[in-house]
Design a protein around this motif. Structure first.
Motif, short mmCIF file in Angstrom:
data_model
loop_
_atom_site.label_atom_id
_atom_site.label_comp_id
_atom_site.label_asym_id
_atom_site.label_seq_id
_atom_site.Cartn_x
_atom_site.Cartn_y
_atom_site.Cartn_z
N LYS A 98 0.81 -1.14 -0.23
CA LYS A 98 -0.05 -0.06 -0.08
C LYS A 98 0.91 1.32 -0.13
O LYS A 98 0.60 2.23 -0.85
CB LYS A 98 -0.88 0.06 1.12
CG LYS A 98 -1.86 -1.17 1.18
CD LYS A 98 -2.80 -1.03 2.54
CE LYS A 98 -2.05 -1.16 3.84
NZ LYS A 98 -1.22 -2.58 4.16
N SER A 99 1.82 1.25 1.06
CA SER A 99 2.69 2.49 1.09
C SER A 99 3.48 2.63 -0.55
O SER A 99 3.52 3.73 -0.81
CB SER A 99 3.59 2.54 2.15
OG SER A 99 3.18 2.15 3.19
N MET A 263 4.68 -6.49 -8.28
CA MET A 263 5.67 -5.82 -7.50
C MET A 263 7.30 -6.34 -7.85
O MET A 263 7.43 -7.41 -8.02
CB MET A 263 5.68 -6.52 -5.81
CG MET A 263 6.53 -6.06 -4.97
SD MET A 263 6.23 -3.93 -4.58
CE MET A 263 5.14 -4.11 -3.42
N GLY A 267 9.47 -1.06 -7.57
CA GLY A 267 8.26 -0.91 -7.22
C GLY A 267 7.21 -1.60 -7.95
O GLY A 267 7.38 -2.71 -8.51
P1 TYD Z 1 4.87 -1.75 1.49
O1 TYD Z 1 4.52 -0.72 0.50
O2 TYD Z 1 5.86 -1.37 2.81
O3 TYD Z 1 3.43 -2.55 2.09
P2 TYD Z 1 2.40 -1.98 3.19
O4 TYD Z 1 2.46 -0.57 3.16
O5 TYD Z 1 0.99 -2.36 2.32
O6 TYD Z 1 2.37 -2.60 4.32
O7 TYD Z 1 5.69 -2.88 0.86
C1 TYD Z 1 5.80 -3.99 1.04
C2 TYD Z 1 6.80 -4.92 0.54
O8 TYD Z 1 7.03 -4.69 -0.65
C3 TYD Z 1 8.14 -4.82 1.22
O9 TYD Z 1 8.18 -5.97 2.01
C4 TYD Z 1 9.16 -5.06 0.08
C5 TYD Z 1 8.22 -5.09 -1.19
N1 TYD Z 1 8.97 -3.98 -2.07
C6 TYD Z 1 9.78 -4.47 -3.25
O10 TYD Z 1 9.53 -5.47 -3.63
N2 TYD Z 1 10.04 -3.40 -4.18
C7 TYD Z 1 9.87 -2.03 -3.96
O11 TYD Z 1 10.37 -1.41 -4.72
C8 TYD Z 1 9.36 -1.85 -2.69
C9 TYD Z 1 9.43 -0.25 -2.59
C10 TYD Z 1 8.92 -2.69 -1.86
#
Ligand code: TYD
Ligand code: MG
Length: 451
Positions: A98-99, A263, A267
């Motif tokens: 989500k972030s 993913m 990103g």
């Molecule tokens: P995140 O956006 O922090 O999840 P949420 O906000 O929903 O809790 O992302 C979680 C996972 O995504 C993190 O464990 C690593 C992966 N990720 C990637 O594989 N590639 C990327 O470029 C980024 C930013 C995160």
């Protein structure tokens, strides 16, 4: 600032109580009292300005004013983009991305000319900045603040005056006027309320991140769904790259579109050929596998369904469904046993949708059933075959929606034959259709029955 008065209100009957009690005096329900700010009622006591009735033709259409977020898959799900003054809740399990999605979104929206404020309640500005660097989301029009206190956020909003604000996450919002702990229903609800109020007053598009518990409910018992205009659900299998974005509520458009993202290192990227992605690991000639042309929203998707039937050591044989409905699988096994003469009820049965896909489409019934039959008998389905149809309790194969779209996608992916319900009239180019009025007929057409 004077401390605001709070009251405790029953979430069932609305009765008010000055102090918290385990049981509501009004309706007698237990554990329903939730603290909230009294200020809103006081404000309501002085009459708000009255609205003016207008001829409908003179009223601007909110949805047509949607502004692109710069992220194509999000725009697709929203039906164009974000509407000014709207509140969108983005829900999903922790770690799903989500972030990442919203950080990319503010970067892309800034690129399109929107002024954005990202309020991080979980990560420091340094952490967010370094992630934004990797995501290419650093832009002079993106503002960043680490903040959880609601009145402070309102001050930041007044200072930055953004077109889009992201609050990550709504569960971290905290108003010191409420005595309840951050993350409690009261805090989450009041925080969201405050953001919604700001959105309406200033025409800012608000995006709230909400962590969803394993059971699928937003922490803060769905209280937010009523406050917001749009609820987006972001899900997928955390161990697979694929992410699906869907609207479960949308005041400005349909809720049928699905966004597909993957993913990656840098990103989330749009998936342009989802069927290709789902089928990429497929091993031909193995029993227990069937390819199903499903539709999700308006999008056709070819998904491999696998089943494994194994001898059971248990009095109650094991039934495991991953990405498929458990009850639906049980029903299909009963139909296979009673209508098609296959003995499966005493065996353990595992069934799954490959690649972390989640199928809710009843059109996948026939595929799941044929995969089970194929695993049971050891006869694989042909490589160039897809199967579609809903299975009825009588063992009949029922027509499903969007058949032409499903078969077109199958043809595009190089499949040559399709088993379809008997009543089907459509037959697309390049694909031979095999009509099966019943599941038993489908089993024999696919040649996966007992020989
Ligand atoms: P995140 O956006 O922090 O999840 P949420 O906000 O929903 O809790 O992302 C979680 C996972 O995504 C993190 O464990 C690593 C992966 N990720 C990637 O594989 N590639 C990327 O470029 C980024 C930013 C995160
Ligand atoms: Mg996060």
């Amino acid at each position: 600032m004077a401390k605001m008065k709070t009251v405790h209100r029953c979430t069932e009957c609305g009765a008010e109580s000055p102090v918290w009690a385990g049981r509501c005096d009004g309706c007698g329900e237990w554990n329903t009292l939730v603290e909230e700010l009294d200020g809103r009622d006081a404000a309501a006591a002085t009459l708000p300005p009255s609205s003016e009735p207008l001829p409908m033709v003179d009223i601007a259409d909110d949805a047509s004013a949607a502004r692109s977020t710069g992220v194509g898959e999000v725009d697709r799900v929203l039906g164009g983009g974000l509407v000014a003054g709207s509140v969108t809740l983005v829900g999903g399990e922790p770690g799903i991305g989500k972030s990442t999605l919203l950080l990319q979104l503010v970067g892309a929206a800034a690129e399109e000319g929107s002024r954005c404020l990202y309020v991080s309640g979980e990560e420091s500005v340094g952490q967010v900045r370094s992630r934004a660097g990797r995501l290419g989301a650093v832009h002079p029009n993106v503002w960043l603040v680490a903040e959880t206190v609601v009145p402070h956020i309102r001050t930041h909003l007044d200072q930055v005056k953004p077109d889009i604000v992201v609050v990550d996450s709504v569960q971290t919002l905290h108003d010191p006027d409420l005595s309840s702990a951050p993350g409690s229903v009261s805090q989450v609800r009041e925080g969201a309320h405050s953001m919604a109020q700001y959105a309406k007053q200033h025409g800012t598009a608000v995006l709230l991140v909400g962590h969803v518990t394993k059971e699928g409910t937003l922490a803060g018992p769905r209280v937010l769904e009523h406050v917001v205009d749009t609820v987006l659900e972001f899900d997928g299998d955390r161990h697979h790259g694929l992410r699906l974005l869907r609207a479960s509520k949308h005041r400005f458009g349909p809720t049928t579109e699905v966004g597909l993202l993957q993913m990656e290192e840098a990103g989330l990227a749009a998936v342009h050929d989802p069927s290709g992605l789902f089928l990429s690991d497929r091993v031909a000639g193995v029993s227990g596998s069937a390819i199903v042309p499903t539709v999700d929203g308006n999008r056709p998707l070819l998904i491999e369904v696998q089943a494994l039937v194994a001898q059971s050591q248990l009095a109650n044989p094991r039934r495991s469904a991953q990405g498929l409905d458990q009850g639906r699988l049980a029903m299909l096994l009963a139909v296979l046993e009673r209508r098609c003469g296959l003995t499966v009820m005493g065996s353990d049965v595992y069934a799954l949708a490959v690649g972390g896909a989640r199928i809710t489409d009843p059109g996948a019934d026939a595929g799941v059933a044929l995969a089970v039959a194929s695993s049971l008998t050891g006869h694989p389905l042909a490589d160039d075959l897809v199967v579609v149809g809903e299975v009825g309790l009588g063992g009949e194969l029922r027509h499903v929606g969007h058949l032409a779209r499903r078969l077109k996608e199958a043809a595009r992916m190089g499949f040559r034959r399709a088993i379809v319900p008997g009543a089907t009239s459509e037959a697309p180019d390049g694909l031979e259709v095999l009509r099966a009025p019943t599941l038993a007929a489908a089993i024999s057409l696919a040649d996966v029955g007992a020989h």
